[in-house]
Each structure stands twice: as C-alpha cells, then as structure tokens.
Design an enzyme around this catalytic site. Structure first.
Site, PDB file in Angstrom:
ATOM      1  N   SER A   1       0.816  -1.096  -0.073  1.00  0.00           N
ATOM      2  CA  SER A   1      -0.186   0.038  -0.040  1.00  0.00           C
ATOM      3  C   SER A   1       0.991   1.281   0.178  1.00  0.00           C
ATOM      4  CB  SER A   1      -0.886  -0.016   1.306  1.00  0.00           C
ATOM      5  OG  SER A   1      -1.887   1.219   1.157  1.00  0.00           O
TER       6      SER A   1
ATOM      7  N   LYS B   1      -4.903  -6.604   3.748  1.00  0.00           N
ATOM      8  CA  LYS B   1      -4.638  -5.665   2.574  1.00  0.00           C
ATOM      9  C   LYS B   1      -5.993  -5.128   2.172  1.00  0.00           C
ATOM     10  CE  LYS B   1      -2.829  -2.611  -0.558  1.00  0.00           C
ATOM     11  NZ  LYS B   1      -3.889  -2.474  -1.564  1.00  0.00           N
TER      12      LYS B   1
ATOM     13  N   GLU C   1     -10.221   2.212   3.693  1.00  0.00           N
ATOM     14  CA  GLU C   1      -9.669   3.297   2.725  1.00  0.00           C
ATOM     15  C   GLU C   1     -11.049   3.954   1.918  1.00  0.00           C
ATOM     16  OE1 GLU C   1      -7.602   3.682  -1.238  1.00  0.00           O
ATOM     17  OE2 GLU C   1      -6.288   2.630   0.126  1.00  0.00           O
TER      18      GLU C   1
ATOM     19  N   HIS D   1      -7.653  -3.101   4.602  1.00  0.00           N
ATOM     20  CA  HIS D   1      -7.251  -1.896   4.580  1.00  0.00           C
ATOM     21  C   HIS D   1      -7.833  -1.023   3.294  1.00  0.00           C
ATOM     22  CE1 HIS D   1      -4.515   0.611   2.303  1.00  0.00           C
ATOM     23  NE2 HIS D   1      -3.850   1.070   3.346  1.00  0.00           N
ATOM     24  N   ASN D   2      -7.871  -1.619   2.295  1.00  0.00           N
ATOM     25  CA  ASN D   2      -8.574  -0.781   1.190  1.00  0.00           C
ATOM     26  C   ASN D   2     -10.157  -0.704   1.426  1.00  0.00           C
ATOM     27  OD1 ASN D   2      -6.090  -1.437  -0.218  1.00  0.00           O
ATOM     28  ND2 ASN D   2      -7.082  -1.845  -2.047  1.00  0.00           N
TER      29      ASN D   2
END
Length: 483
Positions: free
Chosen positions: A129, A184, A191, A187-188
C-alpha cells in the site's frame, strides 16, 4: 558479476518503483518483463548506472539470482498470476520463494500457497500500500504465506518499507497463506470508508454551508494539524487549493463519477460471508456505484424534488460539528474493519496481531494517520478487545462527539444532502449500544411463515421454540436456526 538478491517480474510503474527502492537500499535486483522493450527502456533509462540487472527470459532471470531464489511478481491480479507461477516453477528448486505483490484476492493466495508448497517451494502473498510514491519511497507491506520464507524476505521488505517516527518498520509478518492479502483487502475497505466520509464532509460544506474550494481548503488545512491528521485529509487540503489554468478550482471541473478496482467490494462480500455488520464500508462502495449512474442522476434531478439546502446559524460552530462527525464515524469505520479481521482470524486460523497491524498502517499506506497509533494503544491496553468502541479512549471520543454527530446527520437529512456513511456509522453505533433490538418481531415473523423457531428471553440460550401462530400450521418446525 555478483548475482542479484531478488528478481522482479512486471515493470509497470509499481514494479519499477519497487526496484528503484530496493536498489537504493543496497540490494542488487534482476528484472524481467514479458515485453522485453520495457526491460530495455528501464535499463537504459531510470536504471542506467544502477545495481540492476536486465534480463530477457525467465531462465536468464533465474540464472542471475542468489539462492534461495526470491522472485517477486508485480503483475495484474487473477489469471496472469497463475499463468506466471506455472511458467516460473520449472526453473526453481526446493526452498525458492515466489512473492505475489499485486492486489490478489485472498482466497487465490490461500490456494496458491498450498499449490506452490506442494512443489517444494515457498510462497508469499503481500499487500503493498502507498501507491506509486509509496512503492518508491517506502510502502506499507503486509506479507503472509509460507512462514519459512520470511527470514529470507524480511531484510529486504523491512529495509524498503516506510518507518514510523521511532524507526519501527511498517512491515511485519501477518500470518499464514492468505492473511497478508486479507489484511490489505480490509485496509482498502477502510480506505473506501475514509474517503467517503471526507467526501460527505466536503458535500455538506459545499452545498449546505455554501463554502468555496478555498474556504474548504483552509478547513482541511486546520483539521490536518489536529487529531484528524492523515494522508487523506492532507491530500484533500491540497486538492481543494489546486487551480486549473484559468485560475478556477480543478476539483469543480472533475466529473462526479467514481471508479474502483474491487477491493472495497471484496471486503463487503466477505463481511456478508462472515456475518459481520460492515455497514459503513458497504455504503461507501454503494456510493461509488450510485455516483457512476451520472446520466440517470441528471435526469432524475429534473423529476424528483427535495428540500433546498438552507443553512441558518453559526458556520464556524457547524464546521466543528462536521469535524466531530467525521472523527466519530472514522472510529466506527475502523471498529467495523477490526471486527472483520477478528472474525476472519477465527475462520482461517490466523494469529493476527491487531495492534501491530495498526502500526503497519501507520506509515506508507493510503490510510496512514495519527489516529492509528490510538488503535495500537487500545490493543496494548486490552489484547482481547472485541470492538474499538469499547476502548475507554474511543468511547470517550464518541461520547464527546455524539451531539454534534447527530446534529450533522439530522440537518443533512432535513436539507436533502446524502450522507450514507455518516448516517450508517451513527446507526451502527446506536444499534451496537441497543440492549433490545426489534429482531424479536423479525424472528416471530420468520417463525410465522417458515417455522424457523426462536429463543425465549425467559428460557436458557440454545433452546428453540415454535408457535403455531394460525392454529393451522401444526407443531413441525424447521431443522435449522441461524442467529
């Protein structure tokens, strides 16, 4: 000539930048790309005079690597990864390592880890990232897969990743098989939520308070110097100040249709599979879908009527209320994301370190913010914390923000300004703190039409009952019960 420490396949911008990053930290890198023109262009351009070896076949790439050989794939997720793995395997020996640094879906990484290990090789699926700049200057890295490979990859990954203030690397081992890519993905998803919350704050300021881009720039500039300090607030500040060649704000000239690459959608789908209410991130994904219906929305705006936004009151006070709403909603977004991490850890038998994950996200990545250190502290206080909202610090923050949060959502609704993420966050908070939800009626309805049974408040949990609501259904009930 000495052999390379690592080989990288895929010289698009992310791949190139990672190679430049690795070389700048003292590692010798061999590169290969299916299109050899890209190799030539890179070696004769950015890589010229650097400790980088250009290769023009997989065999040549492998021949130029130290053992155990480490090959990092930076190619498009999906079928291209599987095809490349099949091409590489015949050239490798026991103990060699394949790393997938793309945005692969975690079930694919689980499958690939098992397959590659069956060949006597090691596999890592790592989240990367930070975008192009992060790849070059220091990304956040989330590796998972074959733990035996970590000792060989760790020196490289922890050298090239971002570092927090005390020098701690924003990279650590996440867990087995697909754990790295799962983290991940979450995380996205977070986001998506962060970006939607910021956009709703902007929408309220623009259409309800009637603020100009320059005025909003000043607000985000101030916010970035306080507890909302983050990369996304920072770039929003800069975007609002950017002018086109005619001196007018560039942001006002951008068409209001948002794209996506699918990771937010994956996060939402997995939350449904796990039975975790990831409502805010789901709304953020749907908001992008709705934005893409531009022509329909333009036509609908001429037919469907609503209130005309009209603000009455002190603008500065209301801007502070928006700030509180944004912060409280952000807490909910991360609380939901972490509940998904905890559920998946049980499903896939991953030993996730939740505080360390926050630290990995503290630098280099898109959601990096001062806020993440608070999450690390929360899990340090209580490693068994079930929901961030129950942490004393976050509980206090939400309670102090609550009146303003409710006011902003209410006024947005009354003035016809859509705030799906703000409202969803508040609804989750109210639902989570509600001792008695109306699901008793819902379960009665299910039992009425489908004999799905129910539990009783005056009987022990785990005992199920069925009522013959009409006098005609008999006593037979369904054999399955889903809470």
């Amino acid at each position: 000539m000495s052999k390379a420490d690592i080989g990288l396949i895929g010289l698009a911008v992310m791949g190139e930048n990672l190679v430049m990053n690795m070389e700048s930290k003292g590692f010798r890198v061999a590169v290969y790309n299916r299109s050899t023109e890209k190799v030539i262009k890179f070696i004769e351009g950015r890589a010229k005079g650097r400790n980088i070896i250009g290769t023009y076949s997989i065999q040549e790439l492998i021949d130029n690597l130290k053992t155990p050989r480490i090959i990092m794939l930076m190619v498009k997720a999906g079928k291209p990864v599987d095809e490349l793995i099949e091409k590489i395997i015949p050239y490798l020996e026991k103990g060699d390592i394949i790393i997938d640094g793309g945005n692969s879906h975690f079930p694919d990484t689980i499958r690939r880890t098992k397959y590659v290990e069956s060949k006597g090789l090691l596999y890592i699926g790592t989240g990367v990232s930070g975008g192009e700049e992060g790849a070059l200057k220091g990304p956040s890295l989330m590796p998972g897969g074959s733990f035996e490979a970590w000792q060989h990859v760790k020196p490289i990954f922890q050298s090239i990743c971002a570092k927090v203030e005390d020098g701690t690397p924003c990279c650590d081992w996440i867990g087995s098989d697909g754990a790295g890519h799962f983290v991940k993905m979450v995380h996205n998803g977070i986001e998506y939520g962060d970006m939607q919350l910021i956009c709703e704050a902007y929408h309220i300021m623009r259409d309800y308070l009637g603020m100009s881009a320059d005025e909003m720039h000043e607000v985000f500039k101030e916010w970035n110097e306080g507890e909302l300090d983050s990369y996304l607030i920072q770039i929003t500040r800069d975007i609002l100040a950017y002018k086109d060649t005619d001196g007018k704000p560039m942001v006002d000239k951008i068409l209001d249709t948002a794209g996506q690459k699918g990771t937010g959608k994956w996060t939402s789908i997995v939350s449904l599979d796990e039975g975790i209410p990831l409502t805010l991130i789901g709304e953020a994904v749907y908001a992008r879908f709705l934005s893409a219906l531009k022509d329909e929305r333009v036509a609908a705006s001429k037919i469907l009527k609503g209130p005309k936004p009209e603000f009455k009151g002190d603008k500065k006070t209301f801007i502070n209320a928006i700030k509180d709403s944004l912060y409280a909603s952000k807490i909910v977004s991360y609380a939901q994301g972490y509940t998904l991490l905890q559920a998946a850890a049980k499903t896939y038998n991953w030993n996730l370190k939740y505080g360390e994950i926050a630290l990995i996200w503290r630098g280099g990545c898109i959601i990096r913010s001062a806020f993440l250190s608070k999450i690390k502290e929360a899990f340090d206080r209580n490693p068994n914390l079930t929901n961030l909202l129950l942490d004393p610090l976050f509980k206090d923050k939400v309670e102090k923000a609550q009146a303003n949060w409710r006011r902003v959502v209410a006024e947005a609704v009354l003035n016809g300004i859509p705030v799906p993420a703000f409202a969803s966050a508040l609804n989750y908070y109210d639902g989570y703190r509600c001792e008695r939800l109306p699901a008793n009626l819902l379960q009665a309805q299910r039992d009425y039409f489908g004999a799905h049974t129910y539990e009783r408040v005056d009987r022990p949990r785990g005992e199920f009952y069925h009522t013959n609501w009409t006098g005609e259904g008999g006593s037979t009930s369904a054999t399955t019960y889903t809470a």
